[in-house]
Write a protein that holds these residues in place. Structure first.
Motif, PDB file in Angstrom:
ATOM      1  N   GLY A 174      25.860-123.055 -30.129  1.00 36.13           N
ATOM      2  CA  GLY A 174      27.042-123.884 -29.893  1.00 36.13           C
ATOM      3  C   GLY A 174      27.930-124.055 -31.104  1.00 36.13           C
ATOM      4  O   GLY A 174      29.168-124.072 -30.988  1.00 36.13           O
ATOM      5  N   ALA A 175      27.338-124.178 -32.313  1.00 37.22           N
ATOM      6  CA  ALA A 175      28.132-124.419 -33.518  1.00 37.22           C
ATOM      7  C   ALA A 175      29.068-123.257 -33.848  1.00 37.22           C
ATOM      8  O   ALA A 175      30.282-123.453 -34.009  1.00 37.22           O
ATOM      9  N   PRO A 176      28.561-122.003 -33.957  1.00 37.43           N
ATOM     10  CA  PRO A 176      29.476-120.891 -34.238  1.00 37.43           C
ATOM     11  C   PRO A 176      30.483-120.648 -33.115  1.00 37.43           C
ATOM     12  O   PRO A 176      31.619-120.247 -33.379  1.00 37.43           O
ATOM     13  N   ALA A 177      30.078-120.904 -31.876  1.00 35.36           N
ATOM     14  CA  ALA A 177      31.023-120.753 -30.762  1.00 35.36           C
ATOM     15  C   ALA A 177      32.156-121.773 -30.888  1.00 35.36           C
ATOM     16  O   ALA A 177      33.334-121.452 -30.668  1.00 35.36           O
ATOM     17  N   SER A 178      31.815-123.001 -31.280  1.00 35.66           N
ATOM     18  CA  SER A 178      32.824-124.047 -31.468  1.00 35.66           C
ATOM     19  C   SER A 178      33.750-123.711 -32.628  1.00 35.66           C
ATOM     20  O   SER A 178      34.964-123.971 -32.577  1.00 35.66           O
ATOM     21  N   GLN A 179      33.184-123.134 -33.692  1.00 35.87           N
ATOM     22  CA  GLN A 179      34.001-122.737 -34.835  1.00 35.87           C
ATOM     23  C   GLN A 179      35.006-121.647 -34.446  1.00 35.87           C
ATOM     24  O   GLN A 179      36.160-121.671 -34.879  1.00 35.87           O
ATOM     25  N   PHE A 180      34.542-120.703 -33.620  1.00 29.15           N
ATOM     26  CA  PHE A 180      35.445-119.651 -33.147  1.00 29.15           C
ATOM     27  C   PHE A 180      36.583-120.245 -32.326  1.00 29.15           C
ATOM     28  O   PHE A 180      37.763-119.948 -32.561  1.00 29.15           O
ATOM     29  N   LEU A 181      36.238-121.108 -31.358  1.00 35.55           N
ATOM     30  CA  LEU A 181      37.266-121.698 -30.513  1.00 35.55           C
ATOM     31  C   LEU A 181      38.203-122.571 -31.344  1.00 35.55           C
ATOM     32  O   LEU A 181      39.415-122.610 -31.098  1.00 35.55           O
ATOM     33  N   GLY A 182      37.646-123.254 -32.349  1.00 29.37           N
ATOM     34  CA  GLY A 182      38.481-124.065 -33.232  1.00 29.37           C
ATOM     35  C   GLY A 182      39.474-123.222 -34.010  1.00 29.37           C
ATOM     36  O   GLY A 182      40.605-123.657 -34.269  1.00 29.37           O
ATOM     37  N   MET A 183      39.077-122.008 -34.400  1.00 29.39           N
ATOM     38  CA  MET A 183      39.994-121.133 -35.121  1.00 29.39           C
ATOM     39  C   MET A 183      41.109-120.631 -34.204  1.00 29.39           C
ATOM     40  O   MET A 183      42.267-120.518 -34.626  1.00 29.39           O
ATOM     41  N   VAL A 184      40.762-120.317 -32.952  1.00 28.36           N
ATOM     42  CA  VAL A 184      41.805-119.928 -31.984  1.00 28.36           C
ATOM     43  C   VAL A 184      42.817-121.059 -31.852  1.00 28.36           C
ATOM     44  O   VAL A 184      44.032-120.843 -31.869  1.00 28.36           O
ATOM     45  N   LYS A 185      42.308-122.267 -31.725  1.00 29.93           N
ATOM     46  CA  LYS A 185      43.163-123.461 -31.634  1.00 29.93           C
ATOM     47  C   LYS A 185      44.039-123.588 -32.888  1.00 29.93           C
ATOM     48  O   LYS A 185      45.242-123.876 -32.794  1.00 29.93           O
ATOM     49  N   HIS A 186      43.455-123.366 -34.067  1.00 30.86           N
ATOM     50  CA  HIS A 186      44.191-123.475 -35.326  1.00 30.86           C
ATOM     51  C   HIS A 186      45.371-122.505 -35.353  1.00 30.86           C
ATOM     52  O   HIS A 186      46.498-122.881 -35.736  1.00 30.86           O
ATOM     53  N   ARG A 244      53.944-134.117 -26.327  1.00 27.37           N
ATOM     54  CA  ARG A 244      53.406-132.881 -26.882  1.00 27.37           C
ATOM     55  C   ARG A 244      52.897-131.997 -25.746  1.00 27.37           C
ATOM     56  O   ARG A 244      52.469-132.481 -24.700  1.00 27.37           O
ATOM     57  N   LYS A 245      52.938-130.703 -25.954  1.00 26.62           N
ATOM     58  CA  LYS A 245      52.461-129.752 -24.934  1.00 26.62           C
ATOM     59  C   LYS A 245      51.062-129.287 -25.328  1.00 26.62           C
ATOM     60  O   LYS A 245      50.853-128.724 -26.400  1.00 26.62           O
ATOM     61  N   LYS A 246      50.103-129.535 -24.441  1.00 33.34           N
ATOM     62  CA  LYS A 246      48.713-129.205 -24.701  1.00 33.34           C
ATOM     63  C   LYS A 246      48.247-128.058 -23.787  1.00 33.34           C
ATOM     64  O   LYS A 246      48.498-128.055 -22.581  1.00 33.34           O
ATOM     65  N   LEU A 247      47.534-127.112 -24.405  1.00 29.95           N
ATOM     66  CA  LEU A 247      47.030-125.941 -23.674  1.00 29.95           C
ATOM     67  C   LEU A 247      45.509-126.001 -23.579  1.00 29.95           C
ATOM     68  O   LEU A 247      44.815-125.979 -24.602  1.00 29.95           O
ATOM     69  N   PRO A 248      44.932-126.074 -22.364  1.00 29.27           N
ATOM     70  CA  PRO A 248      43.468-126.115 -22.200  1.00 29.27           C
ATOM     71  C   PRO A 248      42.844-124.741 -22.470  1.00 29.27           C
ATOM     72  O   PRO A 248      43.329-123.721 -21.964  1.00 29.27           O
ATOM     73  N   LEU A 249      41.778-124.742 -23.246  1.00 29.61           N
ATOM     74  CA  LEU A 249      41.044-123.516 -23.552  1.00 29.61           C
ATOM     75  C   LEU A 249      39.578-123.715 -23.173  1.00 29.61           C
ATOM     76  O   LEU A 249      38.971-124.727 -23.529  1.00 29.61           O
ATOM     77  N   LYS A 274      41.587-128.456 -26.382  1.00 28.11           N
ATOM     78  CA  LYS A 274      43.018-128.385 -26.076  1.00 28.11           C
ATOM     79  C   LYS A 274      43.783-128.074 -27.352  1.00 28.11           C
ATOM     80  O   LYS A 274      43.541-128.704 -28.382  1.00 28.11           O
ATOM     81  N   ALA A 275      44.673-127.121 -27.281  1.00 31.01           N
ATOM     82  CA  ALA A 275      45.503-126.764 -28.423  1.00 31.01           C
ATOM     83  C   ALA A 275      46.895-127.337 -28.230  1.00 31.01           C
ATOM     84  O   ALA A 275      47.482-127.222 -27.138  1.00 31.01           O
ATOM     85  N   ASP A 276      47.436-127.933 -29.279  1.00 29.08           N
ATOM     86  CA  ASP A 276      48.802-128.460 -29.249  1.00 29.08           C
ATOM     87  C   ASP A 276      49.755-127.305 -29.553  1.00 29.08           C
ATOM     88  O   ASP A 276      49.862-126.838 -30.683  1.00 29.08           O
ATOM     89  N   ILE A 277      50.435-126.811 -28.510  1.00 29.41           N
ATOM     90  CA  ILE A 277      51.308-125.641 -28.684  1.00 29.41           C
ATOM     91  C   ILE A 277      52.787-126.034 -28.696  1.00 29.41           C
ATOM     92  O   ILE A 277      53.649-125.189 -28.437  1.00 29.41           O
ATOM     93  N   THR A 278      53.057-127.300 -29.022  1.00 27.26           N
ATOM     94  CA  THR A 278      54.453-127.758 -29.074  1.00 27.26           C
ATOM     95  C   THR A 278      55.258-126.917 -30.061  1.00 27.26           C
ATOM     96  O   THR A 278      56.359-126.424 -29.742  1.00 27.26           O
TER      97      THR A 278
END
Length: 423
Positions: free
Chosen positions: A400-412, A384-389, A226-230
């Motif tokens: 799983g690790a590189p995929a999580s890193q990619f999704l984490g960067m999108v969230k960032h 806060r407004k949370k966006l599910p990804l 979930k990304a905090d898009i507030t």
């Protein structure tokens, strides 16, 4: 002189097309440039325009029938014009099956009903017509298919019961089983009366085939964040207020997500790959697919070389392609070649879901609906407004690790929105 109406080639991979609907009847006057027939390929429907003024002399390929690219599907000529012998021969060949069927059975049958009956192996002499003067319609054939399927299922259940009963004969289990199976068969017979059977055709058939192949040819795994898009929402609101007179600048959440994905793919290039023929093709350029729901299914227009576009240009491209997708105005080339896809169910109130890969891509991002949630910040509870990804990836290619890193960067990027403008 009569002019041929040809089945066009809408894309490089198109080999045949289907006549969706004739907009004119035989003998109707037509104007050059006027839409006269709707045809479809695997991915798109398109209106075909009259090549000249005149009348529709002959329809060769009927509604719901297919024809190879380059084949004649009809003729336009002048009122009272008679087709040449070669043209008549073409018409005769195309209509041979229908003429023979009419001669043999003396039935009134619509072309669509006749085609469906032929494909399903239905004897039209056993079908009752509900149309004018007893004409057999497509719905009548569908009902016949439904009845046959119900009978087939009942027969299968009865055979299964007989076999089981033989194995358990002279036992109390056999008696109980017989009662149970008899009840199931009776219940099935009742339920089948309310079933509508519709063959899968056109775009729906293509989607079904591709999704089935996707799930059976890839090792799909989905992870969620979930990304905090507030802050992002606040920034977007400020942009709207400060640029109120700039009517062309109206960003949506999808625009920001697309930009975040593009920036993340530049760093995590492994996710920007295709897997086919036992090889992994990793791209430097991002060709981003944006899934768009249309009346007959789902299409994925592609933003090519998206890494070269600014946020504003991405926003404009998404709006343009989405509009043209819903109008059925996209070319086949505009829906091929994507290296990563974004799909959203946020408008339908869906939170997390499992998007299915768009082969041969190895990654697809699903976006849910943003929700206000209470979050403890220090000793204070804030809204806060949370966006599910939801990221689905092919585990054959990515762990799983590189995929999580990619999704984490999108969230960032979504949580640090100013970087979307200047990165």
């Amino acid at each position: 002189m009569a002019v041929e109406i040809i089945m066009p080639k809408l894309g490089m991979s198109m080999e045949e097309g289907t006549v969706v609907e004739w907009l004119k009847k035989k003998g109707d006057p037509v104007k050059k440039g006027e839409s006269i027939v709707v045809i479809s390929s695997d991915k798109i429907e398109k209106d075909i325009e009259a090549p000249q003024d005149g009348v529709l002399l002959e329809i060769i390929v009927q509604q719901d029938e297919t024809a190879e690219v380059g084949k004649v599907i009809g003729y336009i000529g002048q009122e009272g014009e008679v087709l040449k012998e070669a043209d008549h021969e073409s018409v005769a060949i195309s209509m041979k099956e229908e003429i023979e069927a009419i001669s043999e059975t003396m039935l009134r049958v619509s072309p669509a009903a006749r085609k469906l009956a032929h494909e399903a192996g239905i004897d039209l002499r056993r079908v009752s017509g509900s149309g004018p003067k007893g004409r057999i319609t497509r719905a009548d054939v569908e009902k016949a298919i439904q009845t046959r399927q119900a009978s087939s299922q009942l027969e299968s259940e009865e055979q299964r019961f007989t076999q089981i009963n033989k194995e358990a004969i002279n036992t109390s289990e056999s008696i109980n089983l017989k009662k149970k199976m008899s009840g199931q068969i009776s219940e099935m017979a009742i339920e089948q009366k309310d079933v509508t059977v519709k063959p899968i055709t056109g775009m729906r058939k293509v989607i079904a085939t591709r999704m089935f192949a996707s799930l059976h040819q890839t090792a799909q795994l989905t992870i969620h964040m979930k990304a905090d898009i507030t802050k992002l929402m606040e920034v977007n609101e400020n942009i709207k207020n400060e640029l109120r007179d700039e009517s062309t600048i109206k960003f949506t959440i999808t625009d920001f997500i697309a930009r975040a994905v593009i920036l993340s793919l530049r760093t995590h290039k492994q996710m920007n790959s295709l897997y086919q023929d036992g090889r992994i093709y990793t791209y430097d350029s991002v060709h981003l697919g944006i899934a768009v729901a249309v009346e007959n299914g789902l299409v994925v227009p592609v933003i090519r070389y998206a890494e070269k576009l600014s946020l504003k240009e991405i926003s404009q491209k998404i709006k343009e392609l989405s509009t043209r997708a819903r109008e059925g105005a996209l070319s086949s080339e505009e829906m091929t070649g994507s290296t990563f896809t974004i799909t959203s169910l946020g408008a339908y109130g869906v939170e997390f879901f499992t998007p299915v890969l768009n082969p041969p891509e190895v990654g697809i991002l699903g976006v849910g609906t943003a929700e206000d949630v209470p979050v403890l910040v220090g000793d204070i509870v804030e809204k806060r407004k949370k966006l599910p990804l939801s990221l689905t990836f092919d585990h054959q290619v990515i762990d799983g690790a590189p995929a999580s890193q990619f999704l984490g960067m999108v969230k960032h990027y979504l949580e640090n929105p100013y970087q979307l403008f200047y990165s």
